[in-house]
Motif scaffolding. Structure first.
Motif, PDB file in Angstrom:
ATOM      1  N   THR A  27       9.416 -26.866 -30.792  1.00 15.91           N
ATOM      2  CA  THR A  27      10.004 -25.768 -30.022  1.00 15.91           C
ATOM      3  C   THR A  27       9.886 -24.476 -30.823  1.00 15.91           C
ATOM      4  O   THR A  27      10.434 -24.364 -31.915  1.00 15.91           O
ATOM      5  CB  THR A  27      11.485 -26.056 -29.702  1.00 15.91           C
ATOM      6  N   GLY A  28       9.185 -23.516 -30.257  1.00 10.59           N
ATOM      7  CA  GLY A  28       9.021 -22.229 -30.918  1.00 10.59           C
ATOM      8  C   GLY A  28      10.068 -21.231 -30.465  1.00 10.59           C
ATOM      9  O   GLY A  28      10.574 -21.299 -29.342  1.00 10.59           O
ATOM     10  N   LEU A  29      10.372 -20.308 -31.335  1.00 13.20           N
ATOM     11  CA  LEU A  29      11.365 -19.288 -31.002  1.00 13.20           C
ATOM     12  C   LEU A  29      10.902 -18.405 -29.848  1.00 13.20           C
ATOM     13  O   LEU A  29      11.718 -18.002 -29.013  1.00 13.20           O
ATOM     14  CB  LEU A  29      11.686 -18.441 -32.238  1.00 13.20           C
ATOM     15  N   ASN A  30       9.610 -18.094 -29.791  1.00 13.86           N
ATOM     16  CA  ASN A  30       9.103 -17.288 -28.679  1.00 13.86           C
ATOM     17  C   ASN A  30       9.312 -18.011 -27.346  1.00 13.86           C
ATOM     18  O   ASN A  30       9.630 -17.387 -26.336  1.00 13.86           O
ATOM     19  CB  ASN A  30       7.627 -16.944 -28.874  1.00 13.86           C
ATOM     20  N   GLN A  31       9.152 -19.327 -27.351  1.00 21.19           N
ATOM     21  CA  GLN A  31       9.379 -20.106 -26.138  1.00 21.19           C
ATOM     22  C   GLN A  31      10.855 -20.056 -25.740  1.00 21.19           C
ATOM     23  O   GLN A  31      11.177 -19.885 -24.567  1.00 21.19           O
ATOM     24  CB  GLN A  31       8.941 -21.556 -26.352  1.00 21.19           C
ATOM     25  N   VAL A  32      11.739 -20.200 -26.709  1.00 18.10           N
ATOM     26  CA  VAL A  32      13.185 -20.139 -26.429  1.00 18.10           C
ATOM     27  C   VAL A  32      13.533 -18.794 -25.806  1.00 18.10           C
ATOM     28  O   VAL A  32      14.239 -18.723 -24.788  1.00 18.10           O
ATOM     29  CB  VAL A  32      14.016 -20.374 -27.708  1.00 18.10           C
ATOM     30  N   LEU A  33      13.037 -17.722 -26.401  1.00 17.35           N
ATOM     31  CA  LEU A  33      13.343 -16.381 -25.891  1.00 17.35           C
ATOM     32  C   LEU A  33      12.744 -16.154 -24.511  1.00 17.35           C
ATOM     33  O   LEU A  33      13.415 -15.611 -23.621  1.00 17.35           O
ATOM     34  CB  LEU A  33      12.851 -15.322 -26.875  1.00 17.35           C
ATOM     35  N   ALA A  34      11.505 -16.577 -24.317  1.00 18.39           N
ATOM     36  CA  ALA A  34      10.854 -16.387 -23.021  1.00 18.39           C
ATOM     37  C   ALA A  34      11.578 -17.165 -21.929  1.00 18.39           C
ATOM     38  O   ALA A  34      11.885 -16.614 -20.862  1.00 18.39           O
ATOM     39  CB  ALA A  34       9.386 -16.809 -23.091  1.00 18.39           C
ATOM     40  N   GLU A  35      11.861 -18.440 -22.183  1.00 18.31           N
ATOM     41  CA  GLU A  35      12.528 -19.250 -21.162  1.00 18.31           C
ATOM     42  C   GLU A  35      13.986 -18.861 -20.978  1.00 18.31           C
ATOM     43  O   GLU A  35      14.553 -19.071 -19.912  1.00 18.31           O
ATOM     44  CB  GLU A  35      12.382 -20.736 -21.491  1.00 18.31           C
ATOM     45  N   GLY A  36      14.586 -18.289 -22.022  1.00 18.95           N
ATOM     46  CA  GLY A  36      15.971 -17.837 -21.921  1.00 18.95           C
ATOM     47  C   GLY A  36      16.098 -16.421 -21.388  1.00 18.95           C
ATOM     48  O   GLY A  36      17.207 -15.922 -21.183  1.00 18.95           O
ATOM     49  N   GLY A  37      14.962 -15.755 -21.173  1.00 26.94           N
ATOM     50  CA  GLY A  37      14.988 -14.402 -20.653  1.00 26.94           C
ATOM     51  C   GLY A  37      15.658 -13.422 -21.594  1.00 26.94           C
ATOM     52  O   GLY A  37      16.363 -12.513 -21.159  1.00 26.94           O
TER      53      GLY A  37
END
Length: 189
Positions: A27-37
């Motif tokens: 799990t990448g931080l960019n993915q967390v931020l993108a999916e979390g808006g």
């Protein structure tokens, strides 16, 4: 505009879901931020300890949610055998509903990162201790060795979920439910 706490909560919830299904390292931080808006700058604003802090908080959050659900299920049933069957049914229902992607919200992270991070290890251990305590509290009225028995029950449940997820089959959960029922039936004073 989202309030500060809304963004933080959204990132924690998103991270918890992603860590649960993918693990810590995948799990990448960019993915967390993108999916979390959430905007990119919000991560270190809310989580100055970075991914490690986020993972510890996500594990604690997901663990608390599942712990609350576990306590609720246990409170509905006086009989420990039926209570644990209900808890296993709740867990297996979530596993099947996710097409076996979402196992235990703690185990995936614990297996993936607890050996490398004391912060994450402590968060995982704290959640497991809380769950074990909830089970022990439910068993305490009927079993003098409730603390030890709760450890056995929790280990069996965690193992059943891991096997079920790996096999993509709920039969390990069913087997553990049956054997725990037999164990608790024999242990009844």
């Amino acid at each position: 505009m989202a309030r500060r706490n809304d963004t933080r909560d959204r990132v924690v919830r998103t991270a918890a879901a992603l860590f649960r299904s993918q693990g810590y390292h995948a799990t990448g931080l960019n993915q967390v931020l993108a999916e979390g808006g959430a905007p990119k700058g919000s991560l270190y604003f809310h989580f100055p300890g970075g991914k490690e802090q986020l993972a510890a908080e996500a594990v604690a959050h997901a663990g608390q949610e599942l712990g609350d659900a576990l306590r609720e299920v246990l409170a509905r049933q006086e009989d420990p055998v039926e209570a644990l069957r209900s808890a296993l049914w709740l867990l297996s229902e979530g596993l099947a509903a996710s097409d076996f992607r979402d196992g235990c919200p703690v185990a995936t992270v614990a297996l993936d990162a607890a050996a490398q991070s004391e912060t994450i290890r402590r968060a995982c251990a704290g959640v497991y201790d809380g769950w074990r305590s909830a089970i022990a509290e439910h068993l305490r009225t009927r079993f003098p060795d409730a603390d030890e028995l709760a450890t056995v029950v929790l280990a069996a449940i965690e193992g059943a979920l891991l096997l079920a997820r790996t096999r993509r089959d709920l039969s390990p959960v069913d087997a553990v439910a049956a054997r725990l029922g037999a164990l608790l039936g024999k242990a009844t004073p």
